[in-house]
Scaffold this motif. Structure first.
Motif, PDB file in Angstrom:
ATOM      1  N   SER A   1       0.831  -1.207   0.000  1.00  0.00           N
ATOM      2  CA  SER A   1       0.000   0.000   0.000  1.00  0.00           C
ATOM      3  C   SER A   1       0.865   1.257   0.000  1.00  0.00           C
ATOM      4  CB  SER A   1      -0.972  -0.013   1.182  1.00  0.00           C
ATOM      5  OG  SER A   1      -0.293   0.123   2.392  1.00  0.00           O
ATOM      6  N   PHE A   2       1.992   1.221   0.674  1.00  0.00           N
ATOM      7  CA  PHE A   2       2.883   2.396   0.648  1.00  0.00           C
ATOM      8  C   PHE A   2       3.388   2.655  -0.770  1.00  0.00           C
ATOM      9  CE2 PHE A   2       3.438   1.986   5.333  1.00  0.00           C
ATOM     10  CZ  PHE A   2       3.277   3.323   5.665  1.00  0.00           C
ATOM     11  N   ILE A   3       3.850   1.595  -1.441  1.00  0.00           N
ATOM     12  CA  ILE A   3       4.416   1.790  -2.775  1.00  0.00           C
ATOM     13  C   ILE A   3       3.328   2.244  -3.751  1.00  0.00           C
ATOM     14  CG2 ILE A   3       5.539   0.620  -4.727  1.00  0.00           C
ATOM     15  CD1 ILE A   3       7.231  -0.888  -2.810  1.00  0.00           C
ATOM     16  N   ALA A   4       2.133   1.636  -3.653  1.00  0.00           N
ATOM     17  CA  ALA A   4       1.048   2.037  -4.551  1.00  0.00           C
ATOM     18  C   ALA A   4       0.657   3.493  -4.304  1.00  0.00           C
ATOM     19  CB  ALA A   4      -0.161   1.119  -4.339  1.00  0.00           C
ATOM     20  N   TYR A   5       0.678   3.901  -3.039  1.00  0.00           N
ATOM     21  CA  TYR A   5       0.329   5.272  -2.696  1.00  0.00           C
ATOM     22  C   TYR A   5       1.329   6.247  -3.312  1.00  0.00           C
ATOM     23  CZ  TYR A   5      -0.891   9.322   0.183  1.00  0.00           C
ATOM     24  OH  TYR A   5      -1.270  10.562   0.612  1.00  0.00           O
ATOM     25  N   GLY A   6       2.613   5.919  -3.157  1.00  0.00           N
ATOM     26  CA  GLY A   6       3.651   6.783  -3.718  1.00  0.00           C
ATOM     27  C   GLY A   6       3.532   6.880  -5.229  1.00  0.00           C
ATOM     28  N   GLU A   7       3.273   5.749  -5.854  1.00  0.00           N
ATOM     29  CA  GLU A   7       3.157   5.720  -7.309  1.00  0.00           C
ATOM     30  C   GLU A   7       1.913   6.495  -7.760  1.00  0.00           C
ATOM     31  OE1 GLU A   7       5.004   5.014  -9.642  1.00  0.00           O
ATOM     32  OE2 GLU A   7       3.598   4.935 -11.326  1.00  0.00           O
ATOM     33  N   ALA A   8       0.813   6.373  -7.005  1.00  0.00           N
ATOM     34  CA  ALA A   8      -0.412   7.099  -7.366  1.00  0.00           C
ATOM     35  C   ALA A   8      -0.183   8.601  -7.254  1.00  0.00           C
ATOM     36  CB  ALA A   8      -1.560   6.670  -6.462  1.00  0.00           C
ATOM     37  N   LYS A   9       0.533   8.997  -6.225  1.00  0.00           N
ATOM     38  CA  LYS A   9       0.751  10.436  -6.040  1.00  0.00           C
ATOM     39  C   LYS A   9       1.614  10.993  -7.164  1.00  0.00           C
ATOM     40  CE  LYS A   9       2.007  13.944  -2.726  1.00  0.00           C
ATOM     41  NZ  LYS A   9       2.367  14.261  -1.356  1.00  0.00           N
ATOM     42  N   ARG A  10       2.545  10.150  -7.636  1.00  0.00           N
ATOM     43  CA  ARG A  10       3.429  10.597  -8.704  1.00  0.00           C
ATOM     44  C   ARG A  10       2.635  10.882  -9.982  1.00  0.00           C
ATOM     45  NH1 ARG A  10       6.546   8.660 -12.915  1.00  0.00           N
ATOM     46  NH2 ARG A  10       5.578   6.610 -12.858  1.00  0.00           N
ATOM     47  N   THR A  11       1.617  10.038 -10.256  1.00  0.00           N
ATOM     48  CA  THR A  11       0.964  10.127 -11.561  1.00  0.00           C
ATOM     49  C   THR A  11      -0.452  10.690 -11.504  1.00  0.00           C
ATOM     50  OG1 THR A  11       0.307   7.840 -11.241  1.00  0.00           O
ATOM     51  CG2 THR A  11       2.240   8.214 -12.591  1.00  0.00           C
ATOM     52  N   SER A  12      -1.025  10.831 -10.303  1.00  0.00           N
ATOM     53  CA  SER A  12      -2.428  11.244 -10.231  1.00  0.00           C
ATOM     54  C   SER A  12      -2.626  12.654 -10.767  1.00  0.00           C
ATOM     55  CB  SER A  12      -2.914  11.171  -8.789  1.00  0.00           C
ATOM     56  OG  SER A  12      -4.190  11.752  -8.684  1.00  0.00           O
ATOM     57  N   LYS A  13      -3.816  12.849 -11.384  1.00  0.00           N
ATOM     58  CA  LYS A  13      -4.157  14.196 -11.885  1.00  0.00           C
ATOM     59  C   LYS A  13      -4.436  15.128 -10.719  1.00  0.00           C
ATOM     60  CE  LYS A  13      -6.211  12.638 -16.172  1.00  0.00           C
ATOM     61  NZ  LYS A  13      -7.195  11.576 -15.977  1.00  0.00           N
ATOM     62  N   GLU A  14      -4.879  14.542  -9.594  1.00  0.00           N
ATOM     63  CA  GLU A  14      -5.213  15.398  -8.454  1.00  0.00           C
ATOM     64  C   GLU A  14      -4.153  15.299  -7.365  1.00  0.00           C
ATOM     65  OE1 GLU A  14      -9.142  13.540  -7.806  1.00  0.00           O
ATOM     66  OE2 GLU A  14      -8.237  12.553  -6.090  1.00  0.00           O
ATOM     67  N   ALA A  15      -2.884  15.246  -7.799  1.00  0.00           N
ATOM     68  CA  ALA A  15      -1.780  15.095  -6.844  1.00  0.00           C
ATOM     69  C   ALA A  15      -1.807  16.188  -5.777  1.00  0.00           C
ATOM     70  CB  ALA A  15      -0.449  15.100  -7.580  1.00  0.00           C
TER      71      ALA A  15
ATOM     72  N   GLY B   1      -3.324  14.013   0.621  1.00  0.00           N
ATOM     73  CA  GLY B   1      -3.137  14.468   1.995  1.00  0.00           C
ATOM     74  C   GLY B   1      -4.273  15.360   2.446  1.00  0.00           C
ATOM     75  N   LYS B   2      -5.137  15.756   1.501  1.00  0.00           N
ATOM     76  CA  LYS B   2      -6.258  16.629   1.879  1.00  0.00           C
ATOM     77  C   LYS B   2      -7.594  15.947   1.630  1.00  0.00           C
ATOM     78  CE  LYS B   2      -3.497  20.611   0.588  1.00  0.00           C
ATOM     79  NZ  LYS B   2      -2.808  20.622  -0.694  1.00  0.00           N
ATOM     80  N   GLY B   3      -7.573  14.734   1.117  1.00  0.00           N
ATOM     81  CA  GLY B   3      -8.848  14.051   0.877  1.00  0.00           C
ATOM     82  C   GLY B   3      -9.025  13.649  -0.575  1.00  0.00           C
ATOM     83  N   SER B   4      -7.981  13.117  -1.182  1.00  0.00           N
ATOM     84  CA  SER B   4      -8.081  12.687  -2.569  1.00  0.00           C
ATOM     85  C   SER B   4      -8.661  11.279  -2.647  1.00  0.00           C
ATOM     86  CB  SER B   4      -6.694  12.715  -3.199  1.00  0.00           C
ATOM     87  OG  SER B   4      -6.612  11.739  -4.208  1.00  0.00           O
ATOM     88  N   ALA B   5      -9.591  11.078  -3.587  1.00  0.00           N
ATOM     89  CA  ALA B   5     -10.150   9.737  -3.760  1.00  0.00           C
ATOM     90  C   ALA B   5      -9.079   8.785  -4.274  1.00  0.00           C
ATOM     91  CB  ALA B   5     -11.333   9.785  -4.713  1.00  0.00           C
ATOM     92  N   ASP B   6      -8.224   9.269  -5.175  1.00  0.00           N
ATOM     93  CA  ASP B   6      -7.126   8.431  -5.671  1.00  0.00           C
ATOM     94  C   ASP B   6      -6.264   7.937  -4.514  1.00  0.00           C
ATOM     95  OD1 ASP B   6      -7.928   8.698  -8.210  1.00  0.00           O
ATOM     96  OD2 ASP B   6      -6.336  10.062  -8.860  1.00  0.00           O
TER      97      ASP B   6
END
Lengths: 498, 339
Positions: free
Chosen positions: A274-288, A292-297
């Motif tokens: 889950s940590f690695i997926a979270y980091g990867e999602a933050k790297r590529t998410s449109k709502e990066a 930390g503020k309530g992103s669905a991604d």
């Protein structure tokens, strides 16, 4: 085919479904309560399965494992107390979303993503186990060391506004992982002559303190009457959440792939996934920016990954007898009690049980989604309970949880101490998640580096070429470079915003 | 606001103090043992009158735990009371055994230990507050051996191949191990064969298996239950460390047969604190013997790939004494074996 059909009839029989459902519900409870988790639950239920039919017993334990992996997100979202390490990332976005009155939305994302990831992991397990187990064997100490390094880069996505505080937190976690017996040489480090520290700081009491106790102390100090916003905004529908989750299928799918692969690797587990997926999602998410503020991604990625790791961890367990996680290590025990010896022969001689287990786990995931979605409005009522009732209840469960992992009062003391440290962290805006990440990965990184050093020395190879000149190492290295680049970018962007 | 903070601090302090206190009381009652022995002697005939605490100094789900839970469950109908199992893992059993050694010796707190771990903690552990004579050894119900296996990529088809290669290339053969028992076994083998290999410590049998199947190490020391798992894969069992061949792995020769004087085995010993009344110890020994002798129990053990071997009080003490001496000799000849 006959075998598949008879396993299917077996798995959907009322008694099997009841046992499965019992496992799932217990799992969700174990996951949601701070300090209890899938490992504790499976260990407690294990003796019960001795006298059950082998397939039923395995089904119940597997269902419990699946349910507990999701359950952690409930307390993470509603109370900001992740019940398990696997849910630590979910709290980062789930709780802020709940605080703005969108708790039901957050809970729905979590259960849908968990279900998606869970199903993905089980399907991969059902179809590709023999091929993937060969892949698992390719991961030796050098590869696992690099995977740990990749995991540690995620700290860039967890550190919030201050780079310095983020690095302080992860360093603190790494320091904690050093305490106890050095598993390579059997010498003791930083035990200060204390018998209980010889086996190191256990992750459960530390995370109970860091997450649950610290959050409760923080609540008491902030003197809010109700733990969060009491009103639920708008008339939210489950279908909207489903549509929204489906719209984010790319993140969910990528996280499920990451989760399954990490789950297959020996000695890892849902938390690292889950940590690695979270980091990867933050790297590529449109709502990066929303992370930390309530992103669905930010909810979907870790939840999809940790449930996908469940199916993944069964791959090496069934095909080689190598457990992919702490929970599946106990399920290994359940297999052998029934005379089932994992390995290539298991599929030839007990194919019916393997099919029944796989189908059972598939159904567990569906049952988990039904229970989870049905429970959304019930769970979210927790937010209406007054702080003065919430705090003592959570503290009591925390103490029980910290004690029960090793039946140790010392662990309760550790939980209390880390509750106070966690409060200090919160008051000084130091993020807690990097410490937990450091503690989880510190040991693994160190052991695998030192094993690599030992082997390289024995074979008179230079350590750098021993670690790097291996095909999988090169692939991980490229990923590592990408992760470092991506995380540096997010960390620096946060710095500029400050 | 301020008041809340203060009361909160008090709550924390109380929890902290409570946890500290309960630890002290658990360690205290050693001196009173003589007195309690008197009073319990009278009631020994009716033992047990209440539930018995059973300390397992390893985590739930492990080898000792699975076997002992099976046994305690079988003993309950015979004794007419419950055996309440609690796992107290840590420090190769040291955490749980510290508690067991200082428990009231009235037969209501007993436990289990693993022979070589126990001896190695006594000989090489830190801050060990008990000694070899702090316990009464009640009996044992199993025996198991470890097996040295080699990955086929180096062409080690027999132990002699391995020894010949290791003699030519000192230190270059890598052996995956997990736990102190394996360190001792490899050290004994090195001594007997006059070779030097490199041990690579793993977290458990699963990791060792992964390392040797994947060819990341040349050899691994693994429990005999892994022999069935590697069948048909590129790994060959070279030798068992046991003193004699075990029927379940009858095709694997022992170290001794191949000319290397090594003989070790692992068994779990049911243990009570020193000073437990004779009558209680005899009652426990008899109960263990009668409930484990049944075909039903032995079938369950067989499913767990455990081998049944009952040792009574005097036999188990004798075995332990021998193991203890072997380890003392090893450490005398090779003081750095565990560094």
């Amino acid at each position: 085919m006959d075998m598949f059909l008879s396993a299917l009839t077996f798995a959907v029989s009322p008694i099997s479904l009841c046992i499965n459902l019992a496992g799932v519900i217990l799992g969700i409870l174990f996951g949601a309560l701070p300090g209890l988790n899938g490992v504790v639950g499976v260990a407690l239920l294990l003796p019960l399965t001795y006298n059950m039919n082998a397939a039923h017993g395995l089904m119940m334990l597997a269902g419990l494992y699946m349910g507990s992996t999701y359950g952690g997100s409930i307390s993470a979202i509603l109370l900001n107390c992740p019940g398990t390490g696997e849910a630590a990332c979910t709290a980062l976005n789930g709780n802020p979303l709940a605080r703005t009155g969108r708790a039901r939305e957050a809970l729905s994302y979590s259960v849908l993503a968990s279900g998606f990831g869970g199903l993905f992991g089980v399907i991969v397990m059902g179809l590709f186990t023999p091929i993937l187990s060969k892949m698992a064997l390719k991961f030796g100490p050098p590869e696992l060391f690099l995977v740990c390094m990749a995991g540690l880069t995620v700290v860039g996505s967890l550190m919030g506004k201050s780079i310095g505080k983020g690095f302080f937190s992860v360093a603190f976690g790494l320091l904690l992982s050093i305490v106890g017996m050095d598993t390579i040489t059997c010498n003791y480090r930083f035990t200060f002559g204390n018998l209980h520290l010889q086996s190191g700081l256990s992750l459960i009491p530390v995370s109970v303190g860091f997450f649950a106790i610290a959050e409760m102390l923080n609540l008491v100090c902030s003197a809010e009457e109700v733990s969060s916003v009491s009103e639920h905004k708008g008339n939210f529908k489950t279908l909207d959440a489903l549509r929204d989750t489906l719209r984010r299928w790319k993140i969910a799918l990528k996280s499920a792939v990451i989760g399954t692969i990490i789950g297959i690797l020996p000695g890892t587990g849902g938390a690292i996934a889950s940590f690695i997926a979270y980091g990867e999602a933050k790297r590529t998410s449109k709502e990066a920016d929303l992370f930390g503020k309530g992103s669905a991604d930010g909810i979907i990625a870790p939840e999809s990954a940790n449930n996908a790791a469940v199916g993944g961890s069964f791959v090496p367990l069934l095909s080689l007898g190598i457990p992919g996680s702490a929970t599946s290590a106990i399920i290994f025990g359940a297999l052998t009690v029934h005379g089932l010896i994992p390995g290539p022969k298991l599929f030839a001689e007990h194919g019916d049980i393997v099919y029944a287990l796989t189908l059972g786990l598939f159904l567990s995931t569906i049952l988990m989604m039904v229970v989870g979605l049905g429970g959304v409005s019930i769970f979210s009522k927790i937010l209406n309970i007054r702080t003065r009732y919430i705090v003592p209840a959570v503290l009591a469960f925390s103490v029980i949880g910290a004690y029960s992992a090793r039946n140790s009062m010392f662990d309760v003391l550790i939980a209390v101490i880390f509750g106070i440290i966690g409060l200090l962290f919160k008051r000084n805006q130091i993020p807690i998640a990097p410490s937990v990440l450091g503690m989880i990965l510190g040991n693994m990184a160190e052991q695998n580096l030192r094993r690599s050093l030992t082997v390289a020395h024995a074979k008179s190879l230079p350590i750098v070429s021993y670690i790097l000149l291996r095909p999988i190492s090169l692939v991980i290295l490229v990923l590592l470079a990408l992760l470092i680049y991506g995380n540096m970018k997010t960390a620096l962007r946060a710095k500029n915003e400050e | 606001m301020m008041r809340k903070k203060i009361s909160l601090a008090l709550v924390c302090l109380t929890i902290g103090l409570l946890s500290g206190c309960s630890q002290k009381t658990a360690e205290a009652p050693k001196e009173t043992s003589a007195k309690t022995q008197e009073t319990t002697r009278e009631s020994a005939a009716t033992y047990p009158e209440k539930n018995i605490n059973f300390i397992i100094p390893y985590s739930a789900g492990g080898g000792t735990d699975s076997l002992m839970r099976l046994m305690t469950a079988a003993m309950e109908p015979d004794l007419g009371k419950s055996l309440v199992v609690s796992n107290k893992p840590g420090g190769l059993g040291q955490v749980g055994l510290t508690e067991l050694a200082s428990a009231k010796p009235d037969g209501y707190t007993i436990g289990a230990l693993s022979n070589l771990d126990h001896i190695l903690v006594l000989l090489t552990g830190e801050n060990v507050s008990y000694d070899y004579d702090s316990f009464e050894y009640v009996g044992a119900i199993n025996t198991t051996v470890n097996v040295l296996m080699a990955n086929d990529q180096n062409g080690f088809k027999s132990l002699d191949d391995l020894v010949a290669y290791a003699k030519e290339n000192p230190g270059s053969v890598t052996v995956a191990i997990s736990g102190k028992t394996h360190i001792a076994e490899v050290a004994l083998f090195e001594q007997a064969a006059g070779i030097d290999v490199t041990t690579v410590m793993q977290e458990g049998g699963g990791e060792s298996l992964n390392a040797v199947l994947g060819g990341h190490v040349d050899c691994a020391v693994l429990d005999k239950k892994f022999v069935a798992q590697v069948e048909g894969q590129a790994v060959t069992p070279l030798a068992s460390f046991g003193g004699e061949r075990l029927s379940v792995i009858g095709e694997i020769p022992t170290m001794k047969e191949q000319g290397y004087d090594v003989a070790t085995e692992t068994y779990r010993v049911i243990t009570a604190p020193k000073g437990t009344p004779e009558e209680v110890l005899n009652r426990l020994e008899a109960s263990i013997k009668s409930v484990t002798e049944t075909d039903e129990f032995q079938e369950k053990m067989e499913n767990m790939s455990e081998i049944y071997r009952f040792l009574g009080r005097s036999e188990v003490k004798e075995r332990l004494d021998n193991d203890y001496q072997a380890m003392v000799t090893l450490l005398k000849e090779n003081p750095n074996a565990f560094e």
